[in-house]
Design a protein around this motif. Sequence first.
Motif, short mmCIF file in Angstrom:
data_model
loop_
_atom_site.label_atom_id
_atom_site.label_comp_id
_atom_site.label_asym_id
_atom_site.label_seq_id
_atom_site.Cartn_x
_atom_site.Cartn_y
_atom_site.Cartn_z
N UNK A 187 11.46 -4.49 -2.37
CA UNK A 187 12.17 -4.69 -1.10
C UNK A 187 12.74 -3.39 -0.55
N UNK A 188 13.05 -2.44 -1.41
CA UNK A 188 13.69 -1.20 -0.99
C UNK A 188 12.72 -0.03 -0.85
N UNK A 189 11.44 -0.33 -0.87
CA UNK A 189 10.40 0.67 -0.68
C UNK A 189 9.53 0.23 0.49
N UNK A 190 9.52 1.03 1.55
CA UNK A 190 8.87 0.64 2.80
C UNK A 190 7.64 1.49 3.05
N UNK A 191 6.49 0.82 3.25
CA UNK A 191 5.25 1.51 3.58
C UNK A 191 5.12 1.60 5.10
N UNK A 192 4.92 2.82 5.60
CA UNK A 192 4.77 3.05 7.04
C UNK A 192 3.35 3.51 7.30
N UNK A 193 2.66 2.84 8.21
CA UNK A 193 1.27 3.18 8.55
C UNK A 193 1.19 3.73 9.97
N UNK A 194 0.41 4.80 10.11
CA UNK A 194 0.12 5.37 11.43
C UNK A 194 -1.39 5.55 11.54
N UNK A 195 -1.95 5.28 12.73
CA UNK A 195 -3.41 5.38 12.88
C UNK A 195 -3.95 6.73 12.44
N UNK A 196 -5.01 6.71 11.64
CA UNK A 196 -5.67 7.94 11.23
C UNK A 196 -4.96 8.71 10.14
N UNK A 197 -3.87 8.18 9.59
CA UNK A 197 -3.11 8.89 8.54
C UNK A 197 -3.00 8.02 7.30
N UNK A 198 -2.81 8.68 6.17
CA UNK A 198 -2.51 7.94 4.96
C UNK A 198 -1.14 7.27 5.11
N UNK A 199 -0.95 6.13 4.46
CA UNK A 199 0.37 5.49 4.54
C UNK A 199 1.44 6.35 3.88
N UNK A 200 2.62 6.32 4.45
CA UNK A 200 3.75 7.03 3.86
C UNK A 200 4.78 6.02 3.36
N UNK A 201 5.67 6.49 2.53
CA UNK A 201 6.65 5.60 1.92
C UNK A 201 8.06 6.12 2.17
N UNK A 202 8.98 5.20 2.43
CA UNK A 202 10.39 5.52 2.60
C UNK A 202 11.21 4.73 1.59
N UNK A 203 12.16 5.41 0.95
CA UNK A 203 13.08 4.77 0.02
C UNK A 203 14.32 4.35 0.79
N UNK A 204 14.72 3.08 0.64
CA UNK A 204 15.84 2.52 1.38
C UNK A 204 16.98 2.13 0.44
N UNK A 205 18.11 1.81 1.03
CA UNK A 205 19.23 1.11 0.40
C UNK A 205 19.80 1.82 -0.83
N UNK A 206 20.71 2.74 -0.58
CA UNK A 206 21.43 3.43 -1.64
C UNK A 206 22.81 2.81 -1.88
N UNK A 207 22.92 1.52 -1.60
CA UNK A 207 24.23 0.86 -1.67
C UNK A 207 24.86 0.84 -3.04
#
Length: 306
Positions: free
Chosen positions: A136-156
């Motif tokens: 739930x705290x790891x977000x995959x972001x996709x953009x056309x023509x690029x490899x997916x990137x990942x963002x780490x969330x929620x440092x609560x």
Amino acid sequence: MDLRGRTLGRYRLTRLLGRGGMGTVYLAEQTLTGARVAVKVLHPSLAREARLRARFDAEARTVNLIGHPSIVRVFDINESEDGLHYFVMEYLEGTPLSRLPRPVEPGLVAWLLAQACDALEAVHRGGVVHRDLKPDNLLMVERPGERPTLKVLDFGVARALHDPGNQEQTMAGQVFGTPAYMSPEQWTGLRVDGRADVYSLGVTGYQLLTGQLPYPRGQLAELVLSPEPPPPLRPPHKLAPAVPEALSRALLRALARNPADRFASALELKKALLAAVQSTHPPACPFPLSPVARAADAAAAPARSN
């Protein structure tokens, strides 16, 4: 408490994105420019306690001090006139790893978790442990023509490694995190270091590749707290034949009960993950994507709990 339609500072809250133990996250618009952001509001019931307000503010400061591209950015920390504590983050359209159809293709798992390792290496070097890594705290972001990137969330529930003022977070009987993804040392309330986050990434990888957790939920406490070692885990490649054996070995090492038997750092885990899939997915080639829920749908629906 539903704050949709409210304006906090310069931000109008338009849509609920998700709820957590510390706060609720809304999609919001900057009233002057229309720019979209995410606003996390501390639960009012928790705002009465100074130590919880301090932990909420510390989450935003921790994220900004690390300043890594694979960690969500925080723009502002504030309090409304009626006592609502909130901070403003970049809004990311993406898919939480908890929403990926399982099993996930091994090359994609290795690629995403390697980016999480990069973020964690920066976090740990900054003297902080996340303590609540999960799909739930790891977000995959996709953009056309690029490899997916990942963002780490929620440092609560993140904790500074060497902060004498943080004793309330390490008192006996206080356990922070999500049980299915917590390291054994977290379960027992011991002080933790970056190897606890390595363990949580191991659980996440195992689940993404096999569709199941390393240990059944109902047996977690018994297995983790028992003085006897738990039964050997079934290697991921035995449950999902598409998984390379080297990737299985890397995840099983990350899941070692004793922190000393795990990878010493997130960077070591990253190297093992990428080496395990290099022969089947050369770095020059994009990793194939499994079908995922579209970004707009994923952003609109609350992430499922794990």
